[in-house]
Motif scaffolding. Structure first.
Motif, PDB file in Angstrom:
ATOM      1  N   VAL A 104      42.231  47.991  49.373  1.00 13.71           N
ATOM      2  CA  VAL A 104      41.244  47.311  48.534  1.00 13.71           C
ATOM      3  C   VAL A 104      40.973  45.947  49.152  1.00 13.71           C
ATOM      4  N   ILE A 105      39.741  45.775  49.632  1.00 18.18           N
ATOM      5  CA  ILE A 105      39.398  44.539  50.352  1.00 18.18           C
ATOM      6  C   ILE A 105      38.598  43.557  49.511  1.00 18.18           C
ATOM      7  N   HIS A 106      38.082  44.004  48.345  1.00 18.13           N
ATOM      8  CA  HIS A 106      37.267  43.091  47.545  1.00 18.13           C
ATOM      9  C   HIS A 106      37.060  43.650  46.147  1.00 18.13           C
ATOM     10  N   LEU A 107      36.829  42.757  45.208  1.00 18.53           N
ATOM     11  CA  LEU A 107      36.442  43.101  43.848  1.00 18.53           C
ATOM     12  C   LEU A 107      35.161  42.345  43.543  1.00 18.53           C
ATOM     13  N   VAL A 108      34.136  43.085  43.142  1.00 15.08           N
ATOM     14  CA  VAL A 108      32.838  42.518  42.795  1.00 15.08           C
ATOM     15  C   VAL A 108      32.606  42.784  41.320  1.00 15.08           C
ATOM     16  N   VAL A 109      32.200  41.766  40.567  1.00 16.93           N
ATOM     17  CA  VAL A 109      32.045  41.890  39.121  1.00 16.93           C
ATOM     18  C   VAL A 109      30.710  41.291  38.682  1.00 16.93           C
ATOM     19  N   VAL A 110      30.122  41.874  37.643  1.00 16.50           N
ATOM     20  CA  VAL A 110      28.868  41.329  37.107  1.00 16.50           C
ATOM     21  C   VAL A 110      29.118  39.972  36.478  1.00 16.50           C
ATOM     22  N   LEU A 111      30.117  39.875  35.579  1.00 11.67           N
ATOM     23  CA  LEU A 111      30.312  38.645  34.818  1.00 11.67           C
ATOM     24  C   LEU A 111      31.785  38.293  34.681  1.00 11.67           C
ATOM     25  N   ASP A 112      32.111  37.076  35.051  1.00 13.41           N
ATOM     26  CA  ASP A 112      33.448  36.512  34.834  1.00 13.41           C
ATOM     27  C   ASP A 112      33.362  35.622  33.596  1.00 13.41           C
ATOM     28  N   ARG A 113      34.123  35.971  32.558  1.00 11.29           N
ATOM     29  CA  ARG A 113      34.119  35.188  31.316  1.00 11.29           C
ATOM     30  C   ARG A 113      34.848  33.849  31.470  1.00 11.29           C
ATOM     31  N   GLU A 114      35.492  33.639  32.631  1.00  7.57           N
ATOM     32  CA  GLU A 114      36.215  32.402  32.931  1.00  7.57           C
ATOM     33  C   GLU A 114      37.332  32.135  31.924  1.00  7.57           C
ATOM     34  N   GLU A 117      45.657  35.889  42.428  1.00  7.45           N
ATOM     35  CA  GLU A 117      47.123  35.883  42.525  1.00  7.45           C
ATOM     36  C   GLU A 117      47.651  37.270  42.922  1.00  7.45           C
ATOM     37  N   ALA A 118      46.918  38.314  42.552  1.00 10.64           N
ATOM     38  CA  ALA A 118      47.291  39.686  42.921  1.00 10.64           C
ATOM     39  C   ALA A 118      46.839  40.022  44.346  1.00 10.64           C
ATOM     40  N   GLY A 119      46.278  39.034  45.047  1.00 13.14           N
ATOM     41  CA  GLY A 119      45.897  39.231  46.440  1.00 13.14           C
ATOM     42  C   GLY A 119      44.581  39.976  46.633  1.00 13.14           C
ATOM     43  N   ILE A 120      43.685  39.837  45.686  1.00  8.41           N
ATOM     44  CA  ILE A 120      42.413  40.559  45.741  1.00  8.41           C
ATOM     45  C   ILE A 120      41.269  39.561  45.932  1.00  8.41           C
ATOM     46  N   PRO A 121      40.552  39.620  47.049  1.00  5.13           N
ATOM     47  CA  PRO A 121      39.354  38.785  47.195  1.00  5.13           C
ATOM     48  C   PRO A 121      38.356  39.143  46.090  1.00  5.13           C
ATOM     49  N   TYR A 122      37.646  38.153  45.569  1.00  7.95           N
ATOM     50  CA  TYR A 122      36.902  38.309  44.322  1.00  7.95           C
ATOM     51  C   TYR A 122      35.552  37.613  44.378  1.00  7.95           C
ATOM     52  N   SER A 123      34.504  38.310  43.934  1.00  6.25           N
ATOM     53  CA  SER A 123      33.162  37.729  43.873  1.00  6.25           C
ATOM     54  C   SER A 123      32.461  38.129  42.586  1.00  6.25           C
ATOM     55  N   PRO A 124      32.331  37.201  41.640  1.00  5.35           N
ATOM     56  CA  PRO A 124      31.525  37.489  40.462  1.00  5.35           C
ATOM     57  C   PRO A 124      30.050  37.213  40.758  1.00  5.35           C
ATOM     58  N   LEU A 125      29.174  38.056  40.253  1.00  7.66           N
ATOM     59  CA  LEU A 125      27.741  37.794  40.369  1.00  7.66           C
ATOM     60  C   LEU A 125      27.380  36.580  39.509  1.00  7.66           C
ATOM     61  N   PHE A 126      27.948  36.538  38.305  1.00  6.68           N
ATOM     62  CA  PHE A 126      27.736  35.412  37.384  1.00  6.68           C
ATOM     63  C   PHE A 126      29.060  34.985  36.778  1.00  6.68           C
ATOM     64  N   ARG A 127      29.161  33.684  36.522  1.00  3.94           N
ATOM     65  CA  ARG A 127      30.245  33.124  35.711  1.00  3.94           C
ATOM     66  C   ARG A 127      29.592  32.701  34.407  1.00  3.94           C
ATOM     67  N   VAL A 128      30.335  32.803  33.308  1.00  3.84           N
ATOM     68  CA  VAL A 128      29.739  32.542  31.993  1.00  3.84           C
ATOM     69  C   VAL A 128      29.115  31.147  31.923  1.00  3.84           C
ATOM     70  N   GLN A 129      29.693  30.160  32.613  1.00  2.88           N
ATOM     71  CA  GLN A 129      29.145  28.805  32.580  1.00  2.88           C
ATOM     72  C   GLN A 129      27.740  28.716  33.192  1.00  2.88           C
ATOM     73  N   GLU A 130      27.379  29.687  34.027  1.00  2.00           N
ATOM     74  CA  GLU A 130      26.059  29.695  34.671  1.00  2.00           C
ATOM     75  C   GLU A 130      24.960  30.234  33.753  1.00  2.00           C
ATOM     76  N   LEU A 131      25.355  30.869  32.662  1.00  2.00           N
ATOM     77  CA  LEU A 131      24.391  31.525  31.783  1.00  2.00           C
ATOM     78  C   LEU A 131      23.964  30.598  30.654  1.00  2.00           C
ATOM     79  N   ASP A 132      22.713  30.697  30.283  1.00  2.00           N
ATOM     80  CA  ASP A 132      22.166  29.942  29.167  1.00  2.00           C
ATOM     81  C   ASP A 132      22.395  30.764  27.905  1.00  2.00           C
TER      82      ASP A 132
END
Length: 175
Positions: free
Chosen positions: A139-149, A158-173
């Motif tokens: 497993v080389i990456h985790l891609v997610v629509v929304l991170d609730r932060e 911490e589990a050693g997984i590279p991570y990319s959220p499309l959006f973080r909740v703070q970015e949303l109106d």
């Protein structure tokens, strides 16, 4: 591209953001909730999300994986945009037929990117990654629509997984 992403963020909120009293998968209570099924079952929105998530998938990826049930449609949308084959990760091994926990073809050692919907603490995502790793996949990456932060990113990293959220909740109106 920026205008498209901003429009997608607005449409995601419009389609799936709910206010009230909710219990999250993590067991936490929240006054806000993003109903993934409301954004994943809208074909036009799902197609746009698939395209945006596909852009976050590392080039080294050989296969995608999506946990049941929530991320299966997203995984399919990303698979169609990238042309990469998709594995489905069951919460538990199937109790009949083949008894599999992973559905789809794979070869041990393949590089996999996991597609997820909404991350709060990251526990379910980490469980899915562990199932894939136990099957011999890289497993080389985790891609997610929304991170609730709410700690998910930290737990995932911490589990050693590279991570990319499309959006973080703070970015949303959310008003």
């Amino acid at each position: 591209m920026v205008a498209e992403r901003e429009a997608l963020a607005r449409d995601l909120v419009r389609a799936s953001y709910l206010k009230g009293d909710f219990v999250l998968r993590s067991g936490k209570r929240s006054s806000r909730y993003f109903d993934k099924f409301l954004f994943e079952t809208e074909p036009a929105l799902l197609k746009r999300l698939g395209r945006q998530l596909a852009d976050l998938v590392p080039k080294a990826t050989q296969r995608l994986a999506a946990p049941e049930l929530g991320a299966v449609l997203l995984g399919g949308a990303v698979s169609m945009h990238t042309g990469l084959p998709l594995l489905l990760v069951r919460k538990e091994p199937k109790g009949y037929g083949t008894g599999k926990q992973l559905e789809g073809r794979f070869v041990a050692g393949e590089r996999v990117t996991v597609i997820e919907d909404v991350v709060t603490t990251g526990g379910d995502s980490i469980r899915s990654v562990n199932v894939l790793r136990d099957a011999g996949l890289d497993v080389i990456h985790l891609v997610v629509v929304l991170d609730r932060e709410e700690g998910g990113e930290e737990n995932i990293r911490e589990a050693g997984i590279p991570y990319s959220p499309l959006f973080r909740v703070q970015e949303l109106d959310l008003d």
